[in-house]
Design an enzyme around this catalytic site. Structure first.
Site, PDB file in Angstrom:
ATOM      1  CG  MET A 125      -1.840  -1.138   1.409  1.00 41.63           C
ATOM      2  SD  MET A 125      -2.953  -0.834   2.823  1.00 41.63           S
ATOM      3  CE  MET A 125      -3.383  -2.508   3.279  1.00 41.63           C
ATOM      4  CB  ILE A 140       6.656  -3.749   1.158  1.00 40.43           C
ATOM      5  CG1 ILE A 140       6.223  -2.521   0.339  1.00 40.43           C
ATOM      6  CG2 ILE A 140       5.708  -4.930   0.937  1.00 40.43           C
ATOM      7  CD1 ILE A 140       4.918  -1.880   0.789  1.00 40.43           C
ATOM      8  CB  THR A 141       5.767  -6.297   6.419  1.00 43.45           C
ATOM      9  OG1 THR A 141       5.787  -5.114   7.213  1.00 43.45           O
ATOM     10  CG2 THR A 141       6.097  -7.500   7.299  1.00 43.45           C
ATOM     11  CD  GLU A 190      -3.237  -3.501   7.937  1.00 51.12           C
ATOM     12  OE1 GLU A 190      -2.149  -2.902   7.973  1.00 51.12           O
ATOM     13  OE2 GLU A 190      -4.029  -3.435   6.979  1.00 51.12           O
ATOM     14  NE  ARG A 191      -6.539   1.059  10.473  1.00 51.48           N
ATOM     15  CZ  ARG A 191      -7.194   1.887   9.688  1.00 51.48           C
ATOM     16  NH1 ARG A 191      -8.518   1.992   9.783  1.00 51.48           N
ATOM     17  NH2 ARG A 191      -6.549   2.617   8.787  1.00 51.48           N
ATOM     18  CD  GLN A 202      13.516   6.204  33.945  1.00 51.05           C
ATOM     19  OE1 GLN A 202      13.722   6.285  32.734  1.00 51.05           O
ATOM     20  NE2 GLN A 202      14.217   6.883  34.836  1.00 51.05           N
ATOM     21  NE  ARG A 251      19.716  -2.956  40.087  1.00 51.33           N
ATOM     22  CZ  ARG A 251      21.032  -2.902  40.015  1.00 51.33           C
ATOM     23  NH1 ARG A 251      21.751  -4.008  40.144  1.00 51.33           N
ATOM     24  NH2 ARG A 251      21.645  -1.752  39.811  1.00 51.33           N
TER      25      ARG A 251
END
Length: 381
Positions: free
Chosen positions: A126, A158-159, A244-245, A338, A270
């Site tokens: 596209m 283009i993937t 797709e979305r 972070q 940690r």
């Protein structure tokens, strides 16, 4: 809250897929990132265990099952493995509907068996250098000459662009007709005048081949047109964009969940100032906020999956899912990085790779700004 999206058959498929990913993908993905591409052989291995072709009829080698929950299982397991270079979501979630719903019998027999087996890798073209989210702005043309269309133009970002054997190309067959002048054509590997440019170097998704495509008087047979009539391409695209979305949103929530889980484990172990950093109020508050938002997103996306299965997922609902979850993904991973401190900036820690991979999510499939515009127009302000 209890998640109840999957049934027993989905969980069994999940186990099979998890074993496959641990054996065939996880040990090799680091090398694929260095290479900038996933080898075709792993596509064929994935095809052997039925990873492709949900929604494809059994007569063409598929499962015959139309249930996006299976697609979701695949996406989630890929995310858990950290295998962001696999272009299987594009193949399964984006291209598949074009090849199952818009093809005639001859086209189905020609393309679908290879699609299911992983021998035919697909892409959709596209975006152009001057046209991204605005699909009506494309300039690639396909002019009818007898039994062929002559295609000229350029596509970018283009993937599966390097690996692809079949490319669904969005082209203008009547540049003067606006939305009604767009047609979808399948360009096949080896067609004269069809060339691939460089494998583009990206910020993240390093193992995913993403390329420029060039079309110089490519003669595409009329038999490779999708849909019965010329000029229906724009509306075909609009019809398939919600799935797709949603696929992008499933990636977003899965990635946010995975990074949040690894960050919780990091905060449990940690040490700073003589205690685990998870014991500090600021850390707990940050994690509480992220955990809440991710869980809310998860339940909305699961509802969207069921709506898609029932053919009730609207363009607006998909736009809400896409922008909210991808922005959340970026936020969650940034906050989690972070909390990792300096280690979060080191590529040996998965959170760093997830941070790089996440940034494109708010861009492709329609930017956040375009999603908000779609939603805003629906409000009848």
């Amino acid at each position: 809250m209890q998640r109840d999206l999957f049934e027993e058959e989905h969980l069994l498929f999940q186990e099979t897929l998890r074993e496959f990913m641990a054996r065939e993908v996880a040990p090799h993905h680091g090398q694929w990132e260095k290479d900038g591409i996933v080898p075709r052989e792993v596509w064929k291995k994935a095809g052997e265990i039925g990873m492709f072709g949900f929604g494809v009829g059994e007569e063409y080698g598929g499962s015959g099952i139309t249930d996006f929950r299976y697609n979701s299982v695949i996406i989630e397991e890929i995310i858990k493995t950290g295998a962001s270079g696999l272009g299987w979501g594009l193949h399964n979630d984006v291209v598949a509907p074009y090849l199952t719903e818009l093809t005639n019998e001859e086209q189905k027999q020609r393309w679908l068996p290879g699609f299911v087996s992983g021998e035919l890798i697909t892409a959709i073209a596209m975006t152009e250098p001057g046209a991204g989210s605005d699909l009506q702005g494309i300039r690639t043309t396909a002019i009818r000459e007898g039994d062929h269309y002559v295609v000229n133009g350029q596509k970018t970002f283009i993937t599966n662009g390097i690996n692809s054997d079949l490319v669904v190309v969005v082209a203008k067959t009547d540049p003067s007709a606006g939305a009604r002048g767009t047609t979808l054509l399948v360009v096949e590997r080896g067609m004269e005048g069809f060339e691939r440019g460089r494998n583009l170097e990206k910020v993240g998704l390093k193992a995913q081949d993403t390329a420029e495509l060039f079309f110089d008087n490519v003669r595409v047979p009329v038999e490779n047109r999708l849909g019965e009539n010329e000029g229906e391409g724009f509306f075909q695209l609009m019809n398939n964009l919600p799935q797709e979305r949603l696929s992008i949103a499933v990636v977003a929530v899965g990635a946010a969940e995975a990074v949040l889980e690894m960050t919780l484990e990091y905060c449990r172990t940690r040490q700073a100032f003589g205690r685990n950093i998870g014991k500090f109020q600021n850390t707990r508050f940050v994690l509480a906020e992220l955990a809440t938002e991710v869980e809310i997103a998860r339940h909305y996306i699961d509802k969207c999956i069921l709506a898609l299965n029932a053919k009730q997922l609207s363009v607006v609902d998909a736009a809400k899912a896409k922008w909210w979850t991808t922005e959340l993904q970026v936020k969650v991973i940034d906050r989690c990085l972070q909390l990792h401190g300096g280690y979060g900036y080191m590529m040996e820690y998965p959170v760093a790779k997830a941070w790089l991979d996440s940034r494109v999510q708010t861009i492709y499939g329609g930017t956040t700004e375009i999603m908000k515009e779609i939603i805003g127009r629906s409000l009848d302000i």
